[in-house]
Design an enzyme around this catalytic site. Structure first.
Site, PDB file in Angstrom:
ATOM      1  CB  CYS A 265      -3.474   2.626  -1.608  1.00  0.00           C
ATOM      2  SG  CYS A 265      -3.633   0.974  -0.908  1.00  0.00           S
TER       3      CYS A 265
ATOM      4  CD  GLU B   1     -28.097  19.284  -4.614  1.00  0.00           C
ATOM      5  OE1 GLU B   1     -29.199  20.005  -3.548  1.00  0.00           O
ATOM      6  OE2 GLU B   1     -27.317  20.471  -5.196  1.00  0.00           O
TER       7      GLU B   1
ATOM      8  CG  HIS C  39     -28.261  23.627  -4.359  1.00  0.00           C
ATOM      9  ND1 HIS C  39     -28.394  22.642  -4.713  1.00  0.00           N
ATOM     10  CD2 HIS C  39     -28.318  24.352  -4.477  1.00  0.00           C
ATOM     11  CE1 HIS C  39     -28.716  23.242  -6.194  1.00  0.00           C
ATOM     12  NE2 HIS C  39     -28.218  24.520  -5.577  1.00  0.00           N
TER      13      HIS C  39
ATOM     14  CE  LYS D 190      -4.141   3.999  -6.181  1.00  0.00           C
ATOM     15  NZ  LYS D 190      -5.250   2.741  -6.045  1.00  0.00           N
TER      16      LYS D 190
ATOM     17  CB  CYS E 219      -1.137   0.353   1.442  1.00  0.00           C
ATOM     18  SG  CYS E 219      -2.144   1.764   0.888  1.00  0.00           S
TER      19      CYS E 219
ATOM     20  CE1 TYR F 207     -10.750  -2.003  -6.064  1.00  0.00           C
ATOM     21  CE2 TYR F 207     -10.880  -3.640  -6.782  1.00  0.00           C
ATOM     22  CZ  TYR F 207     -11.585  -3.305  -6.120  1.00  0.00           C
ATOM     23  OH  TYR F 207     -12.219  -3.460  -5.284  1.00  0.00           O
TER      24      TYR F 207
ATOM     25  CD  GLU G 259      -6.599   2.496  -8.589  1.00  0.00           C
ATOM     26  OE1 GLU G 259      -8.297   2.405  -7.707  1.00  0.00           O
ATOM     27  OE2 GLU G 259      -6.313   1.356  -8.179  1.00  0.00           O
TER      28      GLU G 259
HETATM   29  P1  NDP Z   1      -7.620  -8.835 -10.229  1.00  0.00           P
HETATM   30  O1  NDP Z   1      -8.466  -9.618 -10.100  1.00  0.00           O
HETATM   31  O2  NDP Z   1      -9.263  -7.207 -10.018  1.00  0.00           O
HETATM   32  O3  NDP Z   1      -8.073  -7.704 -12.265  1.00  0.00           O
HETATM   33  C1  NDP Z   1      -7.242  -9.386 -12.981  1.00  0.00           C
HETATM   34  C2  NDP Z   1      -7.551  -9.163 -14.208  1.00  0.00           C
HETATM   35  O4  NDP Z   1      -6.775  -9.936 -14.840  1.00  0.00           O
HETATM   36  C3  NDP Z   1      -8.464  -9.112 -14.108  1.00  0.00           C
HETATM   37  O5  NDP Z   1      -9.653  -8.689 -15.375  1.00  0.00           O
HETATM   38  C4  NDP Z   1      -8.875 -11.112 -14.959  1.00  0.00           C
HETATM   39  O6  NDP Z   1      -9.492 -11.006 -15.971  1.00  0.00           O
HETATM   40  C5  NDP Z   1      -7.330 -10.566 -16.129  1.00  0.00           C
HETATM   41  N1  NDP Z   1      -6.697 -11.865 -16.091  1.00  0.00           N
HETATM   42  C6  NDP Z   1      -5.798 -12.723 -14.708  1.00  0.00           C
HETATM   43  N2  NDP Z   1      -5.585 -13.299 -15.398  1.00  0.00           N
HETATM   44  C7  NDP Z   1      -5.131 -13.275 -16.466  1.00  0.00           C
HETATM   45  C8  NDP Z   1      -4.333 -14.122 -17.942  1.00  0.00           C
HETATM   46  N3  NDP Z   1      -3.808 -14.755 -17.713  1.00  0.00           N
HETATM   47  N4  NDP Z   1      -4.176 -13.527 -18.870  1.00  0.00           N
HETATM   48  C9  NDP Z   1      -5.350 -12.359 -19.250  1.00  0.00           C
HETATM   49  N5  NDP Z   1      -6.258 -11.708 -18.229  1.00  0.00           N
HETATM   50  C10 NDP Z   1      -6.095 -11.729 -16.839  1.00  0.00           C
HETATM   51  O7  NDP Z   1      -6.427  -7.426 -10.286  1.00  0.00           O
HETATM   52  P2  NDP Z   1      -5.469  -6.196 -10.027  1.00  0.00           P
HETATM   53  O8  NDP Z   1      -4.365  -7.393 -10.004  1.00  0.00           O
HETATM   54  O9  NDP Z   1      -6.093  -5.466 -10.674  1.00  0.00           O
HETATM   55  O10 NDP Z   1      -5.333  -6.294  -8.781  1.00  0.00           O
HETATM   56  C11 NDP Z   1      -5.106  -7.154  -7.241  1.00  0.00           C
HETATM   57  C12 NDP Z   1      -6.294  -6.402  -5.999  1.00  0.00           C
HETATM   58  O11 NDP Z   1      -5.281  -5.364  -5.671  1.00  0.00           O
HETATM   59  C13 NDP Z   1      -7.366  -6.476  -6.675  1.00  0.00           C
HETATM   60  O12 NDP Z   1      -8.187  -7.584  -6.693  1.00  0.00           O
HETATM   61  C14 NDP Z   1      -7.572  -5.219  -5.609  1.00  0.00           C
HETATM   62  O13 NDP Z   1      -8.098  -6.122  -4.316  1.00  0.00           O
HETATM   63  C15 NDP Z   1      -6.800  -4.801  -5.155  1.00  0.00           C
HETATM   64  N6  NDP Z   1      -6.095  -3.195  -5.813  1.00  0.00           N
HETATM   65  C16 NDP Z   1      -7.207  -3.115  -4.923  1.00  0.00           C
HETATM   66  C17 NDP Z   1      -7.056  -1.423  -5.493  1.00  0.00           C
HETATM   67  C18 NDP Z   1      -8.156   0.138  -4.402  1.00  0.00           C
HETATM   68  O14 NDP Z   1      -8.672  -0.300  -3.608  1.00  0.00           O
HETATM   69  N7  NDP Z   1      -8.433   1.259  -5.686  1.00  0.00           N
HETATM   70  C19 NDP Z   1      -6.442  -0.388  -6.621  1.00  0.00           C
HETATM   71  C20 NDP Z   1      -5.497  -1.654  -6.733  1.00  0.00           C
HETATM   72  C21 NDP Z   1      -5.854  -2.886  -6.070  1.00  0.00           C
HETATM   73  P3  NDP Z   1     -10.636 -11.709 -15.318  1.00  0.00           P
HETATM   74  O15 NDP Z   1     -11.554 -10.441 -14.885  1.00  0.00           O
HETATM   75  O16 NDP Z   1     -11.441 -12.113 -16.584  1.00  0.00           O
HETATM   76  O17 NDP Z   1     -10.991 -12.181 -14.095  1.00  0.00           O
END
Ligand code: NDP
Length: 452
Positions: free
Chosen positions: A49, A442, A437, A52, A44, A179, A183
């Protein structure tokens, strides 16, 4: 059998969960050690976080400069962006936070051990060749970016490297639809990079309310992100000064940088857990019970490494529950329902409770209230942004089941709505609330007619 312990609690990993657990336990007068082999604060603070969000702020200025003209401002020369300034200022700020974490830990009375910890047994942890005996061990080692292996995958970077790039690319490919991918697509696009988002599915952000995820996708495209949906990269080749991504249909896309954001995996490799009865899932995450206890009774785990909910505030709450359970009066609990969350995409998305799809699956009579409007900033500032707000209501009980928002300040607004949801707010109570407002927020208290 060990009869004397060096520490009551040995925490492996000084991220959000580990530091909170260590501080709370030390504050109770217990002997606590924390081992960390990287910078304090974990993902984080160092590569998640915090940096980012700083980058998101940086990326928003271009639109603000543009909007300022309608409010009477003129900027003599076109604004210029310097990546090195942002990157280095960010690094200095993170180093300041690392130092604060160190002070917090030391002032709490915990012993900080720098180096890689190896668990040697159910009560033994070694750091830099010294073995310590601990009554309880907490595994709070977090996660690590996962990049699938395929020809040329070694050319892809993860979010970790994005915070330290030598140069900002001119063109970037970001792979993933979660995510981090969304982002970073917003960040790079806002900083002027030609940004391509490649996602294997039909719609990004698949775990969110469908309408809202589509609003984010449309907003991102309006701002300039080029989406490649239902596409898979099968190879990355080095090409001229950059890279050539080859899709499964053999079409190609060139870029200076390819970033994979395809999930994160528990950081349990080479931790010595094989010396214990701790059980791991196939993806490496640690199996724990409701009290964060592993199959080895003296060893606990929490945060990203247990892969329940990978969010900093969740890890912190888990830590407080664990320490209260182990050393306090076991009053604290964690409720994994209605956890608010935000994606700091551009436009921003924030949400709490059930999506429309989840609500319709679980409840017989669901009413949907939506407000979609132009932010006031744009009346003079121009631009194409919209704000969309949605309430999901169980019409049988009038309870608000879900609350979603896409647009400026969504995270700030949804945090307040999350308190109301947690308290079991009804639609009638939302309606009885007086608005502030003029504000975007709101709109939540003025939605009278269901749209679905
Ligand atoms: P996520 O699990 O959110 O997303 C992973 C993405 O990668 C999905 O779209 C998935 O596709 C795709 N994917 C997975 N495997 C493959 C593959 N082999 N080939 C192609 N695409 C693939 O993971 P992130 O890495 O974005 O983030 C990890 C975690 O970190 C999040 O789940 C969240 O909990 C946390 N996080 C929170 C944030 C916040 O609070 N703002 C910011 C950043 C991270 P599919 O959808 O088809 O499975």
């Amino acid at each position: 059998m060990i009869t004397e312990f060096d520490f009551d609690l040995f925490v492996v990993g000084a991220g959000s969960g580990g530091v909170r657990a260590a501080r709370m336990a030390a504050a109770k007068g217990l002997k606590v050690a924390v081992a960390e082999d990287r910078a304090l604060g974990g993902t984080c603070v160092n590569v998640g976080c915090v940096p980012k969000k700083l980058f998101v702020y940086a990326a928003q200025f271009a639109e603000l400069f543009y909007a300022s003209a309608g409010f009477g401002w003129s900027i003599a020369a076109p604004p210029k962006f310097c990546w090195a300034t942002l990157r280095d200022n960010k690094t200095r700020e993170i180093e300041r936070l690392n130092a604060i974490y160190e002070d917090l830990l030391k002032n709490s009375g915990a012993t900080l051990l720098t180096g890689r910890a190896i668990i040697e047994g159910r009560n033994q942890v070694a750091v830099e060749g010294v073995t310590y005996a601990a009554r309880s061990i907490l595994v709070a080692v977090g996660g690590w970016p996962f990049i699938p292996e395929f020809p040329g995958s070694q050319h892809a970077v993860s979010s970790n490297e994005m915070f330290f790039l030598e140069q900002l690319p001119k063109t970037a490919i970001i792979v993933g639809g979660g995510y981090i991918a969304v982002e970073f697509a917003g960040i790079l696009n806002g900083l002027g990079v030609d940004t391509h988002l490649v996602y294997r599915g039909t719609d990004i952000l698949k775990d969110f309310d469908r309408d809202m995820a589509r609003k984010v996708s449309a907003g991102m495209q309006t701002k300039g992100v080029i989406m490649h949906l239902q596409r898979d990269i099968v190879e990355i080749k080095e090409h001229d000064d950059g890279y050539r991504a080859v899709f499964s249909d053999l079409q190609t896309l060139d870029a200076d940088l390819v970033m994979y954001a395809t999930g994160r995996r528990a950081n349990t490799a080479n931790l010595g857990l094989e010396h214990t009865k701790v059980e791991l899932r196939e993806d490496g995450s640690v199996v724990v019970d409701a009290n964060f206890q592993t199959a080895e009774p003296s060893i606990y785990a929490l945060g990203d490494v247990i892969e329940r909910v990978q969010l900093t505030p969740v890890a912190i709450q888990e830590a407080m529950v664990l320490i209260d359970h182990l050393f306090g009066d076991a009053q604290q609990t964690i409720d994994y329902r209605d956890i608010p969350t935000a994606v700091f995409s551009q436009p921003e998305l924030a949400t709490v409770g059930l999506s429309e799809e989840q609500a319709r699956n679980e409840f017989a009579h669901v009413e949907i209230f939506v407000s979609d409007f132009q932010p006031m900033l744009q009346s003079l500032g121009g631009g194409a942004d919209r704000i969309t707000m949605k309430l999901v209501v169980d019409s049988a009980t009038d309870r608000v089941l879900g609350c979603h928002m896409v647009g400026d300040h969504a995270a700030e607004i949804i945090q307040g709505m999350a308190i109301a949801l947690k308290a079991g707010v009804t639609k009638a109570q939302v309606d009885a609330t007086i608005g502030i407002h003029p504000s975007a927020a709101e709109e939540y208290v003025t939605m009278r007619t269901p749209t679905g």
